[in-house]
Design a protein around this motif. Structure first.
Motif, PDB file in Angstrom:
ATOM      1  N   ALA A 172       0.788  -1.230   0.000  1.00 34.59           N
ATOM      2  CA  ALA A 172       0.000   0.000   0.000  1.00 34.59           C
ATOM      3  C   ALA A 172       0.821   1.282   0.000  1.00 34.59           C
ATOM      4  CB  ALA A 172      -0.926  -0.002   1.218  1.00 34.59           C
ATOM      5  N   ARG A 173       1.902   1.325   0.751  1.00 31.87           N
ATOM      6  CA  ARG A 173       2.556   2.616   0.991  1.00 31.87           C
ATOM      7  C   ARG A 173       3.582   2.973  -0.082  1.00 31.87           C
ATOM      8  NH1 ARG A 173       2.490  -0.329   5.296  1.00 31.87           N
ATOM      9  NH2 ARG A 173       4.702  -0.843   5.145  1.00 31.87           N
ATOM     10  N   LYS A 174       3.837   2.074  -1.023  1.00 22.76           N
ATOM     11  CA  LYS A 174       4.986   2.302  -1.897  1.00 22.76           C
ATOM     12  C   LYS A 174       4.670   2.108  -3.371  1.00 22.76           C
ATOM     13  CE  LYS A 174       8.329   1.103   1.691  1.00 22.76           C
ATOM     14  NZ  LYS A 174       9.501   0.297   2.056  1.00 22.76           N
ATOM     15  N   LEU A 175       3.543   2.570  -3.817  1.00 18.75           N
ATOM     16  CA  LEU A 175       3.242   2.507  -5.236  1.00 18.75           C
ATOM     17  C   LEU A 175       4.019   3.586  -5.984  1.00 18.75           C
ATOM     18  CD1 LEU A 175      -0.597   1.790  -5.398  1.00 18.75           C
ATOM     19  CD2 LEU A 175       1.283   0.241  -5.909  1.00 18.75           C
ATOM     20  N   SER A 176       4.308   3.316  -7.241  1.00 18.86           N
ATOM     21  CA  SER A 176       5.058   4.250  -8.057  1.00 18.86           C
ATOM     22  C   SER A 176       4.206   5.455  -8.427  1.00 18.86           C
ATOM     23  CB  SER A 176       5.530   3.542  -9.336  1.00 18.86           C
ATOM     24  OG  SER A 176       6.003   4.473 -10.276  1.00 18.86           O
ATOM     25  N   SER A 177       4.789   6.641  -8.369  1.00 18.71           N
ATOM     26  CA  SER A 177       4.069   7.852  -8.756  1.00 18.71           C
ATOM     27  C   SER A 177       3.862   7.907 -10.268  1.00 18.71           C
ATOM     28  CB  SER A 177       4.829   9.095  -8.285  1.00 18.71           C
ATOM     29  OG  SER A 177       6.126   9.122  -8.863  1.00 18.71           O
ATOM     30  N   SER A 178       4.548   7.018 -11.008  1.00 18.22           N
ATOM     31  CA  SER A 178       4.396   6.953 -12.460  1.00 18.22           C
ATOM     32  C   SER A 178       3.250   6.048 -12.884  1.00 18.22           C
ATOM     33  CB  SER A 178       5.695   6.442 -13.102  1.00 18.22           C
ATOM     34  OG  SER A 178       6.795   7.243 -12.762  1.00 18.22           O
ATOM     35  N   LEU A 179       2.610   5.399 -11.918  1.00 19.60           N
ATOM     36  CA  LEU A 179       1.608   4.381 -12.222  1.00 19.60           C
ATOM     37  C   LEU A 179       0.436   4.949 -13.014  1.00 19.60           C
ATOM     38  CD1 LEU A 179       1.444   1.349 -11.440  1.00 19.60           C
ATOM     39  CD2 LEU A 179      -0.182   2.012  -9.678  1.00 19.60           C
ATOM     40  N   LYS A 180       0.084   4.255 -14.114  1.00 22.20           N
ATOM     41  CA  LYS A 180      -1.055   4.659 -14.939  1.00 22.20           C
ATOM     42  C   LYS A 180      -2.180   3.631 -14.918  1.00 22.20           C
ATOM     43  CE  LYS A 180       1.517   7.567 -18.175  1.00 22.20           C
ATOM     44  NZ  LYS A 180       1.816   7.831 -19.613  1.00 22.20           N
ATOM     45  N   GLU A 181      -1.850   2.363 -14.669  1.00 22.72           N
ATOM     46  CA  GLU A 181      -2.861   1.315 -14.620  1.00 22.72           C
ATOM     47  C   GLU A 181      -2.643   0.458 -13.379  1.00 22.72           C
ATOM     48  OE1 GLU A 181      -3.169  -0.961 -18.202  1.00 22.72           O
ATOM     49  OE2 GLU A 181      -3.085   0.806 -19.506  1.00 22.72           O
ATOM     50  N   LEU A 182      -3.698   0.315 -12.569  1.00 18.24           N
ATOM     51  CA  LEU A 182      -3.628  -0.463 -11.340  1.00 18.24           C
ATOM     52  C   LEU A 182      -4.806  -1.430 -11.301  1.00 18.24           C
ATOM     53  CD1 LEU A 182      -2.457  -1.085  -8.523  1.00 18.24           C
ATOM     54  CD2 LEU A 182      -3.831   0.814  -7.632  1.00 18.24           C
ATOM     55  N   ARG A 183      -4.504  -2.724 -11.203  1.00 19.38           N
ATOM     56  CA  ARG A 183      -5.533  -3.756 -11.115  1.00 19.38           C
ATOM     57  C   ARG A 183      -5.281  -4.595  -9.875  1.00 19.38           C
ATOM     58  NH1 ARG A 183      -3.910  -3.189 -16.367  1.00 19.38           N
ATOM     59  NH2 ARG A 183      -5.539  -2.835 -17.944  1.00 19.38           N
ATOM     60  N   LEU A 184      -6.254  -4.620  -8.972  1.00 21.69           N
ATOM     61  CA  LEU A 184      -6.154  -5.388  -7.733  1.00 21.69           C
ATOM     62  C   LEU A 184      -7.318  -6.372  -7.668  1.00 21.69           C
ATOM     63  CD1 LEU A 184      -5.323  -2.485  -5.239  1.00 21.69           C
ATOM     64  CD2 LEU A 184      -3.715  -4.029  -6.358  1.00 21.69           C
ATOM     65  N   GLU A 185      -7.001  -7.654  -7.582  1.00 27.68           N
ATOM     66  CA  GLU A 185      -8.026  -8.681  -7.532  1.00 27.68           C
ATOM     67  C   GLU A 185      -7.757  -9.638  -6.372  1.00 27.68           C
ATOM     68  OE1 GLU A 185      -8.831 -10.596 -11.328  1.00 27.68           O
ATOM     69  OE2 GLU A 185      -7.647  -9.055 -12.337  1.00 27.68           O
ATOM     70  N   ARG A 186      -8.830 -10.006  -5.679  1.00 24.07           N
ATOM     71  CA  ARG A 186      -8.768 -11.017  -4.625  1.00 24.07           C
ATOM     72  C   ARG A 186      -7.646 -10.738  -3.631  1.00 24.07           C
ATOM     73  NH1 ARG A 186      -8.280 -15.975  -7.741  1.00 24.07           N
ATOM     74  NH2 ARG A 186      -6.409 -16.293  -6.521  1.00 24.07           N
ATOM     75  N   CYS A 187      -7.554  -9.491  -3.181  1.00 21.51           N
ATOM     76  CA  CYS A 187      -6.548  -9.151  -2.185  1.00 21.51           C
ATOM     77  C   CYS A 187      -7.249  -8.550  -0.966  1.00 21.51           C
ATOM     78  CB  CYS A 187      -5.518  -8.178  -2.746  1.00 21.51           C
ATOM     79  SG  CYS A 187      -6.206  -6.590  -3.253  1.00 21.51           S
ATOM     80  N   ALA A 188      -6.528  -8.456   0.102  1.00 26.51           N
ATOM     81  CA  ALA A 188      -7.067  -7.871   1.326  1.00 26.51           C
ATOM     82  C   ALA A 188      -6.422  -6.505   1.524  1.00 26.51           C
ATOM     83  CB  ALA A 188      -6.766  -8.784   2.514  1.00 26.51           C
ATOM     84  N   VAL A 189      -7.236  -5.452   1.479  1.00 27.57           N
ATOM     85  CA  VAL A 189      -6.701  -4.104   1.663  1.00 27.57           C
ATOM     86  C   VAL A 189      -7.742  -3.255   2.391  1.00 27.57           C
ATOM     87  CG1 VAL A 189      -7.469  -3.515  -0.672  1.00 27.57           C
ATOM     88  CG2 VAL A 189      -5.838  -2.032   0.492  1.00 27.57           C
ATOM     89  N   ALA A 190      -7.332  -2.600   3.458  1.00 26.59           N
ATOM     90  CA  ALA A 190      -8.224  -1.740   4.231  1.00 26.59           C
ATOM     91  C   ALA A 190      -8.452  -0.436   3.480  1.00 26.59           C
ATOM     92  CB  ALA A 190      -7.612  -1.460   5.600  1.00 26.59           C
ATOM     93  N   PRO A 191      -9.610   0.221   3.665  1.00 23.17           N
ATOM     94  CA  PRO A 191      -9.892   1.488   2.985  1.00 23.17           C
ATOM     95  C   PRO A 191      -8.800   2.535   3.189  1.00 23.17           C
ATOM     96  CG  PRO A 191     -11.887   0.649   4.010  1.00 23.17           C
ATOM     97  CD  PRO A 191     -10.767  -0.251   4.460  1.00 23.17           C
ATOM     98  N   GLU A 192      -8.260   2.628   4.403  1.00 25.47           N
ATOM     99  CA  GLU A 192      -7.225   3.633   4.668  1.00 25.47           C
ATOM    100  C   GLU A 192      -5.970   3.361   3.860  1.00 25.47           C
ATOM    101  OE1 GLU A 192      -5.017   5.882   8.411  1.00 25.47           O
ATOM    102  OE2 GLU A 192      -6.094   3.993   8.759  1.00 25.47           O
ATOM    103  N   ALA A 193      -5.565   2.086   3.764  1.00 27.23           N
ATOM    104  CA  ALA A 193      -4.371   1.732   2.998  1.00 27.23           C
ATOM    105  C   ALA A 193      -4.576   2.027   1.515  1.00 27.23           C
ATOM    106  CB  ALA A 193      -4.043   0.258   3.199  1.00 27.23           C
ATOM    107  N   LEU A 194      -5.777   1.753   1.024  1.00 24.93           N
ATOM    108  CA  LEU A 194      -6.072   2.027  -0.376  1.00 24.93           C
ATOM    109  C   LEU A 194      -6.051   3.531  -0.653  1.00 24.93           C
ATOM    110  CD1 LEU A 194      -6.766   0.749  -3.064  1.00 24.93           C
ATOM    111  CD2 LEU A 194      -9.187   0.834  -2.435  1.00 24.93           C
TER     112      LEU A 194
END
Length: 266
Positions: A172-194
């Motif tokens: 959650a805390r270290k996504l690239s600032s260059s990111l243009k496409e993000l696909r998350l499936e069947r993972c566990a992530v809290a609203p705050e982390a997202l």
């Protein structure tokens, strides 16, 4: 032309594309010389480990293949597609991964699909500054996703523009600032982390969130108080009750384009 012909299968190992340089090099001495001096021809490493079942020579043959591809591709960017679908992790595969991991800084496209019992991350710990597309899929085990010790963090992938994750604990805390496409499936992530993750992706154009696992603990009762600007977001696709409710909560504070966004909810 040959490369275009072999682009049909992007999500699975393309055996034809992997074997292509060896076939061309076998035509004649002239073709062999040309193939050996065309580094990009050798830049695709595609391995289907399901083929290792009941094959005692798989590791030795695959090591030979990988070493030749890495050496002959010279300094070209590499595309690595490693698939364990339908087979269990085998400790004999480690030597192959060590070899590929040694060339990790040259990998620009990485696609992994493996059982959750495998500790694949330890072989890709070198900074992967050339990587621009990462797809990491973890197979279910006993009908549930086993949380993965996240080492596939964007701190190691500073220039990724496309990131797909299924069944993986979310970096959650270290996504690239260059990111243009993000696909998350069947993972566990809290609203705050997202929320924290999306705040670091101002260039995001496509976001898919599907079939989230329910999360308990810190961050689950999060309610955003500040606004978030996502002016580049053009495609938002959300599937599953938990994912829809999570996005409904966060989107109240989003600032989006006034027109042109495509929204899909299921």
């Amino acid at each position: 032309v040959t490369r275009s012909h072999c682009e049909a299968s992007k999500c699975t190992v393309n055996i034809h594309r992997r074997n292509q340089p060896f076939i061309l090099a076998a035509v004649s001495r002239t073709w062999r010389d040309t193939a050996l001096h065309t580094s990009r021809l050798w830049s695709y490493i595609g391995l289907d480990f399901a083929r290792s079942n009941n094959d005692n020579t798989f590791t030795a043959r695959t090591l030979y293949l990988v070493r030749h591809l890495i050496e002959r591709s010279n300094h070209c960017d590499l595309e690595a597609v490693l698939q364990w679908t339908g087979t269990q992790w085998n400790s004999k595969h480690r030597s192959i991964l060590v070899e590929i991991g040694s060339a990790a800084p040259r990998i620009s496209v990485l696609r992994l699909e493996y059982p959750s019992s495998a500790g694949i991350h330890q072989y890709f710990m070198l900074p992967m500054t050339r990587l621009h597309e990462a797809t990491i899929l973890v197979e279910k085990q006993n009908d549930r996703v086993v949380p993965f010790l996240t080492s596939f963090e964007a701190a190691e992938f500073p220039n990724v523009t496309m990131y797909t994750s299924r069944g993986l604990s979310f970096p959650a805390r270290k996504l690239s600032s260059s990111l243009k496409e993000l696909r998350l499936e069947r993972c566990a992530v809290a609203p705050e982390a997202l929320w924290q993750a999306l705040a670091m992706t101002p260039k995001l154009e496509l976001f898919l969130l599907a079939n989230l696992d329910p999360v308990r603990g810190p961050g689950t009762d999060f309610t955003p108080t500040e606004t978030m600007t996502l002016l580049e977001l053009r495609y938002l696709r959300v599937y599953g009750e938990t994912a829809v409710s999570t996005i409904a909560l966060l989107a109240e504070k989003w600032i989006l384009r006034n027109h042109g966004m495509i929204l899909t909810l299921h």
